[in-house]
Structures are given as C-alpha cells and as structure tokens.
Scaffold this motif. Structure first.
Motif, mmCIF file in Angstrom:
data_model
loop_
_atom_site.group_PDB
_atom_site.id
_atom_site.type_symbol
_atom_site.label_atom_id
_atom_site.label_comp_id
_atom_site.label_asym_id
_atom_site.label_seq_id
_atom_site.Cartn_x
_atom_site.Cartn_y
_atom_site.Cartn_z
ATOM 1 N N GLU A 1 16.983 0.716 -10.479
ATOM 2 C CA GLU A 1 16.436 1.254 -11.727
ATOM 3 C C GLU A 1 14.957 0.876 -11.873
ATOM 4 O OE1 GLU A 1 17.126 1.084 -16.575
ATOM 5 O OE2 GLU A 1 18.307 -0.212 -15.270
ATOM 6 N N SER A 2 14.620 -0.387 -11.617
ATOM 7 C CA SER A 2 13.224 -0.823 -11.725
ATOM 8 C C SER A 2 12.351 -0.145 -10.678
ATOM 9 C CB SER A 2 13.131 -2.344 -11.562
ATOM 10 O OG SER A 2 13.822 -2.993 -12.596
ATOM 11 N N LEU A 3 12.880 -0.030 -9.474
ATOM 12 C CA LEU A 3 12.120 0.638 -8.413
ATOM 13 C C LEU A 3 11.902 2.110 -8.760
ATOM 14 C CD1 LEU A 3 10.857 -0.225 -5.750
ATOM 15 C CD2 LEU A 3 12.982 0.408 -4.605
ATOM 16 N N ALA B 1 8.297 3.968 -9.205
ATOM 17 C CA ALA B 1 7.995 5.168 -8.422
ATOM 18 C C ALA B 1 7.638 6.335 -9.333
ATOM 19 C CB ALA B 1 9.185 5.521 -7.533
ATOM 20 N N ALA B 2 8.421 6.546 -10.376
ATOM 21 C CA ALA B 2 8.154 7.651 -11.302
ATOM 22 C C ALA B 2 6.781 7.511 -11.947
ATOM 23 C CB ALA B 2 9.248 7.718 -12.371
ATOM 24 N N ALA B 3 6.393 6.285 -12.279
ATOM 25 C CA ALA B 3 5.082 6.063 -12.901
ATOM 26 C C ALA B 3 3.941 6.341 -11.926
ATOM 27 C CB ALA B 3 4.991 4.629 -13.427
ATOM 28 N N MET B 4 4.250 6.377 -10.632
ATOM 29 C CA MET B 4 3.246 6.713 -9.613
ATOM 30 C C MET B 4 3.405 8.150 -9.122
ATOM 31 S SD MET B 4 2.986 3.215 -7.314
ATOM 32 C CE MET B 4 4.744 2.914 -7.079
ATOM 33 N N ASP B 5 4.198 8.956 -9.859
ATOM 34 C CA ASP B 5 4.503 10.331 -9.452
ATOM 35 C C ASP B 5 5.128 10.372 -8.059
ATOM 36 O OD1 ASP B 5 3.563 11.369 -11.865
ATOM 37 O OD2 ASP B 5 1.503 11.512 -11.116
ATOM 38 N N CYS B 6 6.025 9.434 -7.823
ATOM 39 C CA CYS B 6 6.764 9.338 -6.560
ATOM 40 C C CYS B 6 8.248 9.221 -6.884
ATOM 41 C CB CYS B 6 6.330 8.090 -5.778
ATOM 42 S SG CYS B 6 4.593 8.105 -5.236
ATOM 43 N N ARG B 7 9.051 9.130 -5.886
ATOM 44 C CA ARG B 7 10.467 8.877 -6.101
ATOM 45 C C ARG B 7 10.974 7.957 -5.002
ATOM 46 N NH1 ARG B 7 14.662 12.709 -3.804
ATOM 47 N NH2 ARG B 7 13.609 13.679 -2.065
ATOM 48 N N VAL B 8 12.032 7.261 -5.310
ATOM 49 C CA VAL B 8 12.680 6.372 -4.359
ATOM 50 C C VAL B 8 13.655 7.192 -3.536
ATOM 51 C CG1 VAL B 8 14.215 4.378 -4.113
ATOM 52 C CG2 VAL B 8 12.447 4.387 -5.890
#
Length: 155
Positions: A74-76, A80-87
């Motif tokens: 969840e934290s990861l 990631a979302a805050a960096m416009d990325c995804r795990v």
C-alpha cells in the motif's frame, strides 16, 4: 477436464510472466526502486511528500523500509502513484516457466519415492537395471505431473 483447465491456466500464466522473466534478473537498486525513480524524476523527498500528502519523514521511512523489504505494498503504491508510476508485482520462477518448476519438483519427488525402494531391492538382490529404473522414474514423473498438483509438494 480439470487437468486441461490447469494446463491452460499454466500456459496463460507462463505467457503473462514472460516479460517479468527478463526483469527478474536485475537486482533491486541498493537505494531501492522508489528512491531511484524519485531521483531520476528529479523529485526531492519534500516534493514527493507534498504530492503524497505526507511528511518528508514518511517518505524517508518508506524509502528505508523498501530497502529493508519491510514496506507495505500500500505504501509503495502510494509513492508510485505520487510519481505518476505504478508498482508492478509478480512472483516469477527462478528459472524458466511454471512448467519447469513443476517438472523439477516431480523429478525430486520421484527420486524421493523411488530411492528407498531401489535401495531395499538392491539389498535383497532384486535390483533392476539402470534402464528399468529410468523407465520407472519417467513413468512416475508423468503420473505426478498428470495427477493432483498437490501431490508434487507432499513430503
């Protein structure tokens, strides 16, 4: 029919895991993926924290936790979302495919089942030839692979 469904499921899983196989050979960067991505994007911990609506200390703790492999998904995901990325998360066979893992396990299981019997038969002067043993082993491996998958993993 269940065996056919399992075969199809494994085939689909193998196909979907193929792209991950190449990635699995690359180790996690020493400072972790989140920090590596954050720095590559040119974000500071403060900027990432603002985007996450969290504190800089939280970002720092998350980055440390990732390196220690104790971060929650969840934290990861939030980072990631805050960096416009995804795990992207997957469990990938160490070598080859799911079928390769099953075959290796069937071979181990067959050896574990046959070795005590072969040893006892040899002591009683009833040993079988190497070729006969190989045929028995191969037949047992085929049976294990065709049967209930759970039998592969029994001790």
């Amino acid at each position: 029919m269940p065996q056919l469904a399992n075969t199809m499921q494994r085939s689909q899983l193998n196909a979907s895991l193929t792209p991950y196989g190449a990635l699995a050979q690359y180790p996690q960067p020493p400072q972790g993926w989140a920090r590596t991505m954050r720095e590559a994007l040119g974000l500071t911990q403060v900027e990432l924290a603002n985007r996450m609506k969290a504190s800089r200390q939280s970002v720092q703790e998350f980055e440390r936790a990732e390196v220690k492999r104790s971060i929650t998904l969840e934290s990861l995901d939030r980072m990631a979302a805050a960096m416009d990325c995804r795990v992207v998360f997957a469990i990938v066979p160490l070598a080859g495919t799911v079928d390769d893992v099953r075959l290796a396990q069937a071979q181990k299981r067959a050896d574990a089942l046959l070795c005590p019997v072969a040893h006892t038969m040899m002591l009683e002067a009833q040993g079988v030839s190497h070729m006969a043993h190989k045929r028995q082993r191969d037949a047992l491996i085929d049976d294990l692979l065709r049967g209930n998958g759970r039998t592969l993993w029994r001790q």
